[in-house]
Design an enzyme around this catalytic site. Structure first.
Site, short mmCIF file in Angstrom:
data_model
loop_
_atom_site.label_atom_id
_atom_site.label_comp_id
_atom_site.label_asym_id
_atom_site.label_seq_id
_atom_site.Cartn_x
_atom_site.Cartn_y
_atom_site.Cartn_z
N ASP A 13 -6.08 4.03 -10.94
CA ASP A 13 -6.71 3.87 -9.62
C ASP A 13 -8.09 4.53 -9.63
O ASP A 13 -8.21 5.73 -9.92
CB ASP A 13 -5.83 4.50 -8.53
N GLY A 39 -0.68 1.89 -9.80
CA GLY A 39 0.03 0.65 -10.10
C GLY A 39 1.35 0.71 -9.35
O GLY A 39 2.05 1.73 -9.43
N LYS A 40 1.67 -0.35 -8.64
CA LYS A 40 2.88 -0.29 -7.81
C LYS A 40 4.12 0.02 -8.64
O LYS A 40 4.99 0.79 -8.23
CB LYS A 40 3.07 -1.60 -7.04
N GLU A 139 2.67 -7.58 -9.15
CA GLU A 139 1.40 -7.37 -9.85
C GLU A 139 1.53 -7.75 -11.33
O GLU A 139 0.67 -7.39 -12.14
CB GLU A 139 0.93 -5.93 -9.70
N LEU A 210 6.89 -0.47 8.71
CA LEU A 210 5.91 -0.65 9.79
C LEU A 210 4.93 0.50 9.90
O LEU A 210 4.39 0.77 10.97
CB LEU A 210 6.67 -0.80 11.12
N ASP A 235 -3.65 10.38 2.75
CA ASP A 235 -3.91 9.17 1.96
C ASP A 235 -2.61 8.35 1.94
O ASP A 235 -1.60 8.83 1.44
CB ASP A 235 -4.32 9.58 0.54
N ASP A 241 5.23 2.37 -2.08
CA ASP A 241 5.87 2.53 -3.40
C ASP A 241 6.88 3.67 -3.36
O ASP A 241 7.95 3.58 -3.98
CB ASP A 241 4.80 2.82 -4.46
N LYS A 274 -0.74 14.02 0.50
CA LYS A 274 -1.70 14.43 -0.55
C LYS A 274 -2.51 13.22 -1.00
O LYS A 274 -2.05 12.08 -0.87
CB LYS A 274 -0.95 15.03 -1.73
O1 RIB Z 1 0.57 0.55 -3.75
C1 RIB Z 1 -0.53 1.28 -4.20
C2 RIB Z 1 -0.95 0.80 -5.55
O2 RIB Z 1 -1.41 -0.53 -5.42
C3 RIB Z 1 -2.10 1.55 -6.17
O3 RIB Z 1 -1.68 2.66 -6.94
C4 RIB Z 1 -2.84 0.49 -6.94
O4 RIB Z 1 -2.82 0.67 -8.32
C5 RIB Z 1 -2.21 -0.83 -6.53
O5 RIB Z 1 -1.37 -1.33 -7.49
#
Ligand code: RIB
Length: 293
Positions: A13, A39-40, A139, A210, A235, A241, A274
């Site tokens: 990211d 990455g999810k 993804e 939601l 954040d 996730d 965080k």
């Molecule tokens: O869901 C958040 C994630 O979506 C991020 O970490 C980014 O890499 C995208 O995949």
């Protein structure tokens, strides 16, 4: 046996914090820049592992610095990375994330994530067979997702599916999914129905997150609403996730659905405190303390 297998994306990211988003053709100065593992798929794996889950990751990264760093990060989080493969064709996936006005905008470049093929899944059937929950997102290549769904269907392995990005979801996937967890925007995109109608169409299967309004699902008789836990959000990247990783953990530990959703909702409320998708993901003790509050 309580193994959770996450099959999905690993991204670096690249995060810019800015007071506002530039207009077309405009250059502005941002406040800060960070790189965070993301990455999810990887985020969901870390969320489940931090809670104490036995987590196995199936993914593909590039043969480059980001790929090595992301794999090392997962390994240090206690995730089994034996089946994270390295592509010599494509570079590691990245996500360009703009944090502004307490929200985020994300562009993912899949890179090596799209090198995880149905053939590779074929070769990993014995690993997948040992899982009691499989977690996926969108993804990676849609044909790889479909190959996993078909295999899990044959073996009756429950799949938790985060249908994001929603554009790559195909409605006929739903019959092979035990729990599907869109946010409200994704839910509308997927089913083209209003929220109540969609929930009633997929009882005990469609779980809609939601944000500050909590989580909803329909239990076959009544609508269930688990309220959000108020928190000081720094954040929100990775909140969904964390929800999915925690849901998978709870399902693999035989929680009833309502308890699993409450647990995942509490985990996700902690994760937003965080900066960075994975930094705020909680331990099981932290989730239980929040639930007891
Ligand atoms: O869901 C958040 C994630 O979506 C991020 O970490 C980014 O890499 C995208 O995949």
């Amino acid at each position: 046996m309580k193994m959770i297998t996450v099959i999905g994306s690993m991204n670096m990211d690249l995060v810019v914090d800015t007071s506002r988003v530039p207009e077309n053709g405009e250059t502005i100065l941002g406040n800060s820049f960070y790189t965070f593992p993301g990455g999810k798929g990887a985020n969901q794996a870390v969320a489940a592992a931090r809670l104490g889950g036995d987590v196995h990751m199936i993914a593909c990264v590039g043969n480059d610095g980001f790929g090595t760093e992301l794999t090392r990060n997962l390994h240090e989080e206690g995730v089994d990375t034996a089946n994270v493969s390295y592509s010599s064709e494509k570079s590691t996936g990245i996500a360009n994330i703009i944090l502004s006005e307490k929200d985020n905008r994300i562009i993912v470049v899949p890179g090596a994530n799209y090198e995880l093929t149905p053939q590779m899944i074929e070769g990993l059937r014995d690993i997948i067979k040992m899982s009691n929950v499989v977690v996926m997102q969108l993804e990676i290549l849609p044909e790889t997702v479909k190959a996993v769904l078909k295999f899990c269907d044959e073996l009756t392995i429950p799949v938790v599916m985060d249908p994001a990005p929603a554009k790559y979801f195909e409605v006929d996937m739903i019959s092979s999914i035990r729990y599907i967890t869109p946010n409200q925007y994704e839910c509308e995109q997927l089913f083209g129905l209003d929220l109540d109608e969609a929930l009633e169409m997929y009882p005990n299967q469609l779980i809609v997150t939601l944000g500050k309004d909590g989580v909803r699902y329909f239990d076959g008789e009544k609508h269930i609403h688990v309220e959000a836990i108020q928190t000081n959000a720094v954040d929100t990247t990775g909140a969904g996730d964390t929800f999915n990783g925690a849901l998978a953990y709870a399902i693999s530990h035989q929680y009833a659905l309502y308890d699993a959703v409450k647990f995942a909702n509490a985990a996700s409320s902690l994760s937003v405190e965080k900066l960075g998708a994975q930094s705020g993901m909680p331990t099981k003790e932290e989730v239980e303390a929040r639930l007891a509050r």
